[in-house]
Write an enzyme that holds these catalytic residues in place. Structure first.
Site, PDB file in Angstrom:
ATOM      1  N   ARG A 100       0.917  -1.203  -0.006  1.00 15.45           N
ATOM      2  CA  ARG A 100      -0.143   0.110  -0.304  1.00 15.45           C
ATOM      3  C   ARG A 100       0.974   1.046   0.139  1.00 15.45           C
ATOM      4  NH1 ARG A 100      -5.346   1.784   3.280  1.00 15.45           N
ATOM      5  NH2 ARG A 100      -6.349   0.130   1.843  1.00 15.45           N
ATOM      6  N   HIS A 127      -7.280   1.006  -6.514  1.00  8.37           N
ATOM      7  CA  HIS A 127      -7.547  -0.052  -5.682  1.00  8.37           C
ATOM      8  C   HIS A 127      -8.257  -1.549  -5.840  1.00  8.37           C
ATOM      9  CE1 HIS A 127      -7.965  -1.141  -1.287  1.00  8.37           C
ATOM     10  NE2 HIS A 127      -8.800  -0.431  -0.809  1.00  8.37           N
ATOM     11  N   GLN A 130     -10.187  -3.854  -3.401  1.00  5.26           N
ATOM     12  CA  GLN A 130     -11.634  -3.408  -2.972  1.00  5.26           C
ATOM     13  C   GLN A 130     -12.492  -3.763  -3.953  1.00  5.26           C
ATOM     14  OE1 GLN A 130     -12.297  -1.367   0.106  1.00  5.26           O
ATOM     15  NE2 GLN A 130     -14.369  -2.060  -0.515  1.00  5.26           N
ATOM     16  N   ASP A 216     -17.017   6.904  -1.686  1.00  3.29           N
ATOM     17  CA  ASP A 216     -15.733   6.865  -1.093  1.00  3.29           C
ATOM     18  C   ASP A 216     -15.574   8.250  -0.404  1.00  3.29           C
ATOM     19  OD1 ASP A 216     -13.248   6.240  -0.238  1.00  3.29           O
ATOM     20  OD2 ASP A 216     -12.483   6.109  -2.168  1.00  3.29           O
ATOM     21  N   CYS A 256     -16.672   1.987   0.587  1.00  2.00           N
ATOM     22  CA  CYS A 256     -15.557   1.090   0.848  1.00  2.00           C
ATOM     23  C   CYS A 256     -15.083   1.550   2.299  1.00  2.00           C
ATOM     24  CB  CYS A 256     -14.448   1.283  -0.055  1.00  2.00           C
ATOM     25  SG  CYS A 256     -13.828   2.882  -0.185  1.00  2.00           S
ATOM     26  N   ARG A 284     -13.742  -8.555   1.962  1.00  3.95           N
ATOM     27  CA  ARG A 284     -12.201  -8.344   1.716  1.00  3.95           C
ATOM     28  C   ARG A 284     -11.677  -9.569   1.924  1.00  3.95           C
ATOM     29  NH1 ARG A 284     -10.562  -3.062   1.602  1.00  3.95           N
ATOM     30  NH2 ARG A 284      -8.669  -4.240   0.567  1.00  3.95           N
TER      31      ARG A 284
HETATM   32  N1  NVA Z   1      -9.883   6.692  -1.661  1.00  3.68           N
HETATM   33  C1  NVA Z   1      -9.333   6.416  -0.403  1.00  3.68           C
HETATM   34  C2  NVA Z   1      -9.825   4.958  -0.226  1.00  3.68           C
HETATM   35  C3  NVA Z   1      -9.476   4.351   1.325  1.00  3.68           C
HETATM   36  C4  NVA Z   1      -9.660   2.911   1.576  1.00  3.68           C
HETATM   37  C5  NVA Z   1      -8.074   6.795  -0.147  1.00  3.68           C
HETATM   38  O1  NVA Z   1      -7.178   6.510  -0.897  1.00  3.68           O
HETATM   39  O2  NVA Z   1      -7.985   7.205   1.087  1.00  3.68           O
HETATM   40  N1   CP Z   2     -11.428   0.184   2.278  1.00  2.00           N
HETATM   41  C1   CP Z   2     -10.082  -0.112   2.701  1.00  2.00           C
HETATM   42  O1   CP Z   2      -9.165  -0.247   1.880  1.00  2.00           O
HETATM   43  O2   CP Z   2      -9.959   0.191   4.153  1.00  2.00           O
HETATM   44  P1   CP Z   2      -8.579   0.498   4.835  1.00  2.00           P
HETATM   45  O3   CP Z   2      -8.064   1.746   4.336  1.00  2.00           O
HETATM   46  O4   CP Z   2      -8.904   0.444   6.256  1.00  2.00           O
HETATM   47  O5   CP Z   2      -7.729  -0.680   4.686  1.00  2.00           O
END
Ligand code: NVA
Ligand code: CP
Length: 297
Positions: A100, A127, A130, A216, A256, A284
């Protein structure tokens, strides 16, 4: 060597297999095979996570492997060691990596230099884990998503929206993205996605007769400096009872997570659809076990 670096690069047949296997891993949670027995998989995270971290750690464990969580800030990576050097070290010690981070290129470089199966667990661009879980969640309650209409309301330039765009192209459903003009996906991304994606600045137009309303956060990780401006510009792009009235009467609502009540969704709508939203979070785990299984088979 298989990787899951983006939904755009995942073949339709592999996507179908993951979605099918996710159902089996969910059904047979305690009896399914343990294809990661004897393996260690690294989770290399540069951004916060609840769901992704826990679901991968538990999933790797339940598949017989050992998860090794590495906060990127604690590694020499955080002091400037290049990703390609980190990759060449981890590639000699662990069997797979879940990453990540910010730049999509870092995940691509890691996969190339490490030579072990690598999973994008969220970048600024995509992502994929997800959206595979989201599609699985839709299909386990409503059947094939092909031919349906999904409305994404909010930041249509973010990673989650972009993975939805590539899912629409692959799985042949209509995706409507409602976002202020400054937050719409770049034309070259839309061009790569084919004809199944429509973009509008009007959330009601996007929601009309939709089967699924999805949102989101308005402020993705890494965009915190833009918070004040974003909170202003996204006013009106909230999923709430009024917007839901535009959709089909049996429409599902998904998020999400994490959710910010009063921003991208209101409290009452969130709680009314919490059953779907937390099943989506649980899925997930099952979907990612299917991804890991696919990667090593
Ligand atoms: N678009 C959000 C998704 C979090 C799971 C982010 O990147 O923070
Ligand atoms: N939806 C998602 O990826 O959640 P986290 O950021 O908690 O991993």
């Amino acid at each position: 060597m298989k990787h899951l670096l983006s939904l755009e690069s995942l073949a339709r047949a592999d996507m179908d297999r993951v979605l099918r296997d996710a159902a089996r891993f969910k059904r047979e949670r305690t009896t399914h095979p343990r294809p990661l027995t004897g393996q260690t998989w690294a989770l290399l995270f540069s951004k916060s996570s609840t769901r992704t971290r826990v679901s991968f750690e538990v999933g790797i464990h339940e598949l017989g492997g050992r998860p090794l969580f590495l906060n990127a800030g604690d590694l020499q990576l955080g002091r400037g060691e290049p990703i390609k050097d980190t990759a060449r070290v981890l590639g000699r010690m662990v069997h797979g990596a879940i990453i990540r981070t910010y730049a999509q290129q870092d995940v691509e470089d890691f996969a190339r230099f490490a030579g072990i199966p690598t999973v994008n667990a969220l970048t600024d661009d995509e992502h994929p884990c997800q959206i595979l879980a989201d599609v699985f969640t839709w299909e386990e309650s409503r059947g094939p998503i092909t031919g349906r209409t999904v409305a994404f309301i909010g930041d249509a330039a973010c990673n989650v929206a972009r993975s939805w765009i590539f899912a629409a192209a692959k799985l042949d459903f209509e995706l409507r993205l409602a976002s202020p003009p400054a937050y719409q996906p770049p034309p070259e991304v839309l061009a790569r996605a084919g004809a199944r994606v429509r973009v509008t600045a009007d959330p009601r137009e996007a929601a009309r007769d939709a089967d699924l309303l999805y949102t989101d956060v308005w402020v993705s990780m890494g965009k915190e400096a833009e918070q004040a401006r974003r909170l202003q510009e996204f006013q009106g792009y909230q999923i709430n009872a009024a917007l839901l009235r535009e959709a089909r009467p049996d429409a599902l609502v998904m998020h999400c997570l994490p959710a910010y009540r009063g921003k991208e969704i209101d409290e009452a709508t969130f709680e009314a659809h919490a059953g779907t939203i937390f099943r989506q979070a649980e899925n997930r785990l099952h979907t990612q076990k299917a991804i890991l299984h696919w990667l090593v088979s």
